[in-house]
Design an enzyme around this catalytic site. Structure first.
Site, short mmCIF file in Angstrom:
data_model
loop_
_atom_site.label_atom_id
_atom_site.label_comp_id
_atom_site.label_asym_id
_atom_site.label_seq_id
_atom_site.Cartn_x
_atom_site.Cartn_y
_atom_site.Cartn_z
CD GLU A 178 -2.54 1.39 2.62
OE1 GLU A 178 -2.91 0.38 3.22
OE2 GLU A 178 -2.72 2.55 3.05
CB SER A 236 -3.68 -12.18 8.10
OG SER A 236 -4.37 -11.08 8.62
#
Ligand code: SF4
Length: 286
Positions: free
Chosen positions: A130, A228
């Protein structure tokens, strides 16, 4: 055993949307063309396996095959840089943009600030997809990981350009305290720093739900993939509250000793689908 679910758990909006778009694309392709993602679509092995069985192929971001021509290429929720996007378009692939709208907003903000002559500070993990993607929209931006780096970068910029217009953007998952600390460190050199609120509530909501749950239970299960980061953070949060907690990817991960705890909490990361949460819950109470 009494099982209590966290008030907020499982898929966030961006991940749900990306998985939905991938499934739609696979259904439309029906084997007639190839469907790729750049890296794994989501950090959950069960969902990845389901998508793989439906025909999804994950490409290594550093090693694109030649001639993507007839293929569809899904951009993941955390987005990519415009430079990457242009390269992919040149490869001939049809892009399916599953960038989360919140990340897209950060990207557009970075671009408009850079075009408006601002020096942009970007708070986040330097190697996270990101951050790399947003950085591409404001190529001169300074990526900073913590207040110490922020102070140093701001002092250096002040030496070079004391009248610079400055703005701060953050990775959507950054902790609010950390973001405030970074902003304060930059403001020591640039008091007029424009602070843009780019934090996504999805991560905070799940963390707050775990904290609340910890006050009600004897032990906790966090459902999600080991890869995750936000799932692992929920686990660490529960453990920091002094709770016995386990990360569970599949029913086989449920520890036998959990039966000794009368009240157990159930939480799940933002990349964990509802059906897996339900499956684990059913296994816990039987
Ligand atoms: S955590 Fe927030 S920003 Fe990230 S994908 Fe989910 S909804 Fe989007």
């Amino acid at each position: 055993m009494n099982l209590i679910r966290a008030e907020v758990l499982g898929y966030c909006m961006g991940v749900r949307r990306a998985v939905h778009m991938a499934r739609e694309e696979l259904a439309a392709a029906a084997g007639a063309y190839r469907v790729y993602t750049l890296g794994p679509l989501i950090h959950n092995p069960r969902v990845l396996e389901q998508l793989r069985c439906q025909g999804m192929e994950a490409l290594d971001e550093t090693d694109l095959p030649e001639g993507l021509g007839a293929a569809a290429l899904i951009i993941r929720a955390h987005g990519i840089s415009p430079q990457w996007e242009a390269a992919l378009v040149r490869s001939g692939a049809r892009l399916v943009d599953a960038t989360c709208p919140k990340v897209k907003h950060s990207q557009m903000k970075a671009r408009s600030l850079a075009q408006g002559g601002y020096r942009v500070f970007l708070a986040g993990e330097r190697h996270h997809g990101e951050v790399i993607g947003i950085q591409g929209y404001a190529p001169q931006c300074l990526v900073i990981a913590d207040p110490v780096e922020a102070r140093e970068a701001a002092e250096q910029l002040y030496q070079e350009a004391p009248a610079a217009k400055t703005a701060l953007l953050g990775q959507t998952t950054i902790a609010p305290d950390e973001y405030r600390g970074i902003a304060a460190a930059i403001q020591a050199s640039f008091p007029d720093l424009e602070i843009i609120d780019t934090i996504c509530r999805a991560t905070m909501d799940r963390q707050q739900a775990v904290l609340k749950l910890c006050a009600q239970v004897d032990a906790l299960v966090v459902v999600g993939g080991r890869e995750s980061a936000n799932t692992r953070r929920l686990l660490a949060l529960a453990q920091a509250q002094g709770k016995q907690a386990w990360l569970v990817e599949a029913v086989s991960d449920i520890p036998a000793e959990i039966r000794a705890y009368p009240v157990v909490g159930l939480a799940a990361g933002a990349s964990t689908p509802e059906d897996l949460i339900d499956h684990i819950a059913a296994a816990l109470i039987t």
